[in-house]
Motif scaffolding. Structure first.
Motif, PDB file in Angstrom:
ATOM      1  N   LEU A 198      49.223 -33.906  -5.908  1.00 30.91           N
ATOM      2  CA  LEU A 198      49.870 -33.056  -6.910  1.00 30.91           C
ATOM      3  C   LEU A 198      50.252 -33.900  -8.131  1.00 30.91           C
ATOM      4  CD1 LEU A 198      50.894 -30.097  -7.249  1.00 30.91           C
ATOM      5  CD2 LEU A 198      53.114 -30.917  -6.481  1.00 30.91           C
ATOM      6  N   ASN A 199      50.011 -33.369  -9.320  1.00 35.18           N
ATOM      7  CA  ASN A 199      50.278 -34.068 -10.591  1.00 35.18           C
ATOM      8  C   ASN A 199      49.414 -35.314 -10.786  1.00 35.18           C
ATOM      9  OD1 ASN A 199      52.275 -32.276 -11.480  1.00 35.18           O
ATOM     10  ND2 ASN A 199      53.713 -33.214 -10.038  1.00 35.18           N
ATOM     11  N   LYS A 200      48.357 -35.422 -10.026  1.00 35.47           N
ATOM     12  CA  LYS A 200      47.448 -36.579 -10.173  1.00 35.47           C
ATOM     13  C   LYS A 200      46.095 -36.090 -10.680  1.00 35.47           C
ATOM     14  CE  LYS A 200      49.672 -39.735  -7.208  1.00 35.47           C
ATOM     15  NZ  LYS A 200      50.056 -39.326  -5.854  1.00 35.47           N
ATOM     16  N   GLU A 201      45.308 -37.073 -11.132  1.00 38.47           N
ATOM     17  CA  GLU A 201      43.965 -36.696 -11.582  1.00 38.47           C
ATOM     18  C   GLU A 201      43.067 -36.461 -10.360  1.00 38.47           C
ATOM     19  OE1 GLU A 201      41.794 -38.127 -15.230  1.00 38.47           O
ATOM     20  OE2 GLU A 201      40.697 -39.175 -13.646  1.00 38.47           O
ATOM     21  N   VAL A 202      42.380 -35.344 -10.366  1.00 37.32           N
ATOM     22  CA  VAL A 202      41.454 -35.032  -9.269  1.00 37.32           C
ATOM     23  C   VAL A 202      40.163 -34.487  -9.879  1.00 37.32           C
ATOM     24  CG1 VAL A 202      43.271 -34.460  -7.586  1.00 37.32           C
ATOM     25  CG2 VAL A 202      42.338 -32.649  -9.042  1.00 37.32           C
ATOM     26  N   SER A 203      39.115 -34.524  -9.092  1.00 36.07           N
ATOM     27  CA  SER A 203      37.885 -33.859  -9.493  1.00 36.07           C
ATOM     28  C   SER A 203      37.610 -32.766  -8.480  1.00 36.07           C
ATOM     29  CB  SER A 203      36.717 -34.847  -9.502  1.00 36.07           C
ATOM     30  OG  SER A 203      36.952 -35.809 -10.495  1.00 36.07           O
ATOM     31  N   ILE A 204      37.188 -31.623  -8.983  1.00 33.59           N
ATOM     32  CA  ILE A 204      36.920 -30.504  -8.077  1.00 33.59           C
ATOM     33  C   ILE A 204      35.496 -30.019  -8.306  1.00 33.59           C
ATOM     34  CG2 ILE A 204      37.653 -28.218  -7.343  1.00 33.59           C
ATOM     35  CD1 ILE A 204      40.419 -28.917  -8.202  1.00 33.59           C
ATOM     36  N   LYS A 205      34.751 -29.984  -7.208  1.00 39.31           N
ATOM     37  CA  LYS A 205      33.374 -29.505  -7.316  1.00 39.31           C
ATOM     38  C   LYS A 205      33.392 -27.995  -7.125  1.00 39.31           C
ATOM     39  CE  LYS A 205      28.797 -30.643  -5.834  1.00 39.31           C
ATOM     40  NZ  LYS A 205      28.000 -31.039  -4.713  1.00 39.31           N
ATOM     41  N   VAL A 206      33.020 -27.290  -8.183  1.00 39.80           N
ATOM     42  CA  VAL A 206      32.968 -25.828  -8.122  1.00 39.80           C
ATOM     43  C   VAL A 206      31.498 -25.466  -8.292  1.00 39.80           C
ATOM     44  CG1 VAL A 206      33.763 -23.680  -9.159  1.00 39.80           C
ATOM     45  CG2 VAL A 206      35.248 -25.691  -9.195  1.00 39.80           C
ATOM     46  N   GLU A 207      30.916 -24.974  -7.214  1.00 37.68           N
ATOM     47  CA  GLU A 207      29.457 -24.814  -7.151  1.00 37.68           C
ATOM     48  C   GLU A 207      28.809 -26.128  -7.583  1.00 37.68           C
ATOM     49  OE1 GLU A 207      29.019 -21.074  -9.186  1.00 37.68           O
ATOM     50  OE2 GLU A 207      29.629 -20.015  -7.376  1.00 37.68           O
ATOM     51  N   ASN A 208      28.046 -26.143  -8.699  1.00 38.65           N
ATOM     52  CA  ASN A 208      27.435 -27.434  -9.042  1.00 38.65           C
ATOM     53  C   ASN A 208      28.127 -28.167 -10.179  1.00 38.65           C
ATOM     54  OD1 ASN A 208      25.544 -27.718  -7.052  1.00 38.65           O
ATOM     55  ND2 ASN A 208      24.133 -26.301  -8.054  1.00 38.65           N
ATOM     56  N   ASN A 209      29.308 -27.683 -10.572  1.00 34.18           N
ATOM     57  CA  ASN A 209      30.028 -28.337 -11.675  1.00 34.18           C
ATOM     58  C   ASN A 209      31.167 -29.186 -11.139  1.00 34.18           C
ATOM     59  OD1 ASN A 209      28.578 -27.022 -13.657  1.00 34.18           O
ATOM     60  ND2 ASN A 209      29.885 -25.190 -13.471  1.00 34.18           N
ATOM     61  N   LEU A 210      31.324 -30.377 -11.732  1.00 27.90           N
ATOM     62  CA  LEU A 210      32.470 -31.210 -11.364  1.00 27.90           C
ATOM     63  C   LEU A 210      33.504 -31.096 -12.478  1.00 27.90           C
ATOM     64  CD1 LEU A 210      33.099 -33.025  -8.955  1.00 27.90           C
ATOM     65  CD2 LEU A 210      32.479 -34.974 -10.378  1.00 27.90           C
ATOM     66  N   LYS A 211      34.687 -30.598 -12.127  1.00 26.34           N
ATOM     67  CA  LYS A 211      35.747 -30.444 -13.127  1.00 26.34           C
ATOM     68  C   LYS A 211      36.813 -31.495 -12.839  1.00 26.34           C
ATOM     69  CE  LYS A 211      35.016 -25.467 -13.216  1.00 26.34           C
ATOM     70  NZ  LYS A 211      34.973 -24.972 -14.591  1.00 26.34           N
ATOM     71  N   THR A 212      37.204 -32.251 -13.870  1.00 26.83           N
ATOM     72  CA  THR A 212      38.213 -33.289 -13.680  1.00 26.83           C
ATOM     73  C   THR A 212      39.445 -32.960 -14.500  1.00 26.83           C
ATOM     74  OG1 THR A 212      36.531 -34.928 -13.216  1.00 26.83           O
ATOM     75  CG2 THR A 212      38.656 -35.780 -13.886  1.00 26.83           C
ATOM     76  N   THR A 217      49.578 -27.275 -10.182  1.00 23.11           N
ATOM     77  CA  THR A 217      50.340 -26.473  -9.209  1.00 23.11           C
ATOM     78  C   THR A 217      49.405 -25.446  -8.580  1.00 23.11           C
ATOM     79  OG1 THR A 217      52.378 -25.164  -8.927  1.00 23.11           O
ATOM     80  CG2 THR A 217      51.099 -24.706 -10.902  1.00 23.11           C
ATOM     81  N   LEU A 218      49.975 -24.575  -7.745  1.00 25.01           N
ATOM     82  CA  LEU A 218      49.253 -23.380  -7.290  1.00 25.01           C
ATOM     83  C   LEU A 218      49.812 -22.221  -8.088  1.00 25.01           C
ATOM     84  CD1 LEU A 218      49.470 -23.378  -3.360  1.00 25.01           C
ATOM     85  CD2 LEU A 218      47.576 -24.193  -4.775  1.00 25.01           C
ATOM     86  N   ASP A 219      49.005 -21.207  -8.337  1.00 23.35           N
ATOM     87  CA  ASP A 219      49.585 -20.015  -8.967  1.00 23.35           C
ATOM     88  C   ASP A 219      49.968 -19.004  -7.874  1.00 23.35           C
ATOM     89  OD1 ASP A 219      47.351 -18.616  -8.232  1.00 23.35           O
ATOM     90  OD2 ASP A 219      46.568 -18.358 -10.265  1.00 23.35           O
TER      91      ASP A 219
END
Ligand code: BTN
Length: 247
Positions: A198-212, A217-219
């Motif tokens: 939480l509050n850190k840099e992460v990368s998230i793979k959403v289908e074939n895109n990597l979002k950094t 938080t959660l909504d």
């Protein structure tokens, strides 16, 4: 009959099997129109699967189970988080002095090592199979580059597969009752208090895109909010990575 009926745990009729390919598949044979609330555990699982087509390795004494649950689509992401919260709290009860964390959306880590995983699969309409693997007695050796794994035994917790199954389902029932009475907000706060990265840099793979970006938080839907360069994005489904923790 490959499944033996044990007893009820909370609202679920509990069956245990000596061996199945995957409890997420076999549960479908036990669900009928009269009873939709079933939990199936197995001593051995020869073709267990994880998320993203990974396999889930078996080790003697570990817990593999799947239970069914009716979940409206609008509640799905919240339930995905609430299963992780229930699992983390059941683990925390056994290991009060250890660092127990939830990696979004619902993997449980202890001391930075993965101890359990959850696989949601749809059965029909609003009926979902929630499959959970917990390392009770041993931690499988995973491929190089993967996260490290641990087990309750390795961390000094004295329990077995059936005792933990009961503790988890009772915890889940309690969490869902709280959700129905008080809504998601207080449980979201509990989830956030245990959140990894939480509050850190992460990368998230959403289908074939990597979002950094920064995991903010959660909504209120249970979606992850990611702050990227110029905007805040809502992430519903994806796989979260950090430099240290590849998966
Ligand atoms: C993950 O972390 O990738 C999810 C792992 C889920 C494993 C459990 S074991 C019981 C159930 N049956 C399966 O085939 N998979 C789930």
């Amino acid at each position: 009959m490959p499944y033996s009926y044990k007893n009820k745990i909370s609202r679920w009729d509990w069956y245990d099997a000596p061996s199945v390919t995957s409890t997420n598949d076999s549960i479908k044979e036990l669900i009928d129109a009269k009873n939709q609330y079933i939990v199936l555990s197995a001593k051995r699982q020869t073709k267990g699967r994880g998320r993203r087509g990974n396999s889930w390795q078996e080790m003697e004494g570990n817990l593999y189970f799947t239970y069914s649950c009716e979940i409206a689509l609008k509640d799905l992401s919240r339930y995905v988080c609430l299963t992780g919260l229930s699992l983390a709290l059941a683990v925390k009860n056994l290991l009060p002095a250890n660092k127990v964390e939830i990696k979004w959306p619902n993997d449980v880590f202890v001391e930075d090592k993965k101890i359990s995983g959850i696989l949601f699969e749809n059965i029909s309409n609003n009926l979902w199979a929630i499959g959970i693997g917990v390392n009770i007695k041993g931690a499988p050796k995973l491929a190089a580059g993967s996260y490290a794994a641990t087990s309750l035994k390795e961390l000094g917790a004295d329990t077995d597969r059936t005792e933990f199954l009961k503790a988890y389902l009772e915890m889940f029932e309690d969490i869902i009752t709280q959700y129905e009475h008080k809504g998601f907000a207080p449980l979201k706060e509990k989830w956030l208090s245990l959140a990894k990265n939480l509050n850190k840099e992460v990368s998230i793979k959403v289908e074939n895109n990597l979002k950094t970006g920064i995991f903010l938080t959660l909504d209120d839907n249970g979606y992850l909010l990611l702050k990227t360069d110029n905007k805040t994005e809502q992430i519903i489904v994806g796989d979260l990575f950090t430099d240290k923790n590849r998966e």
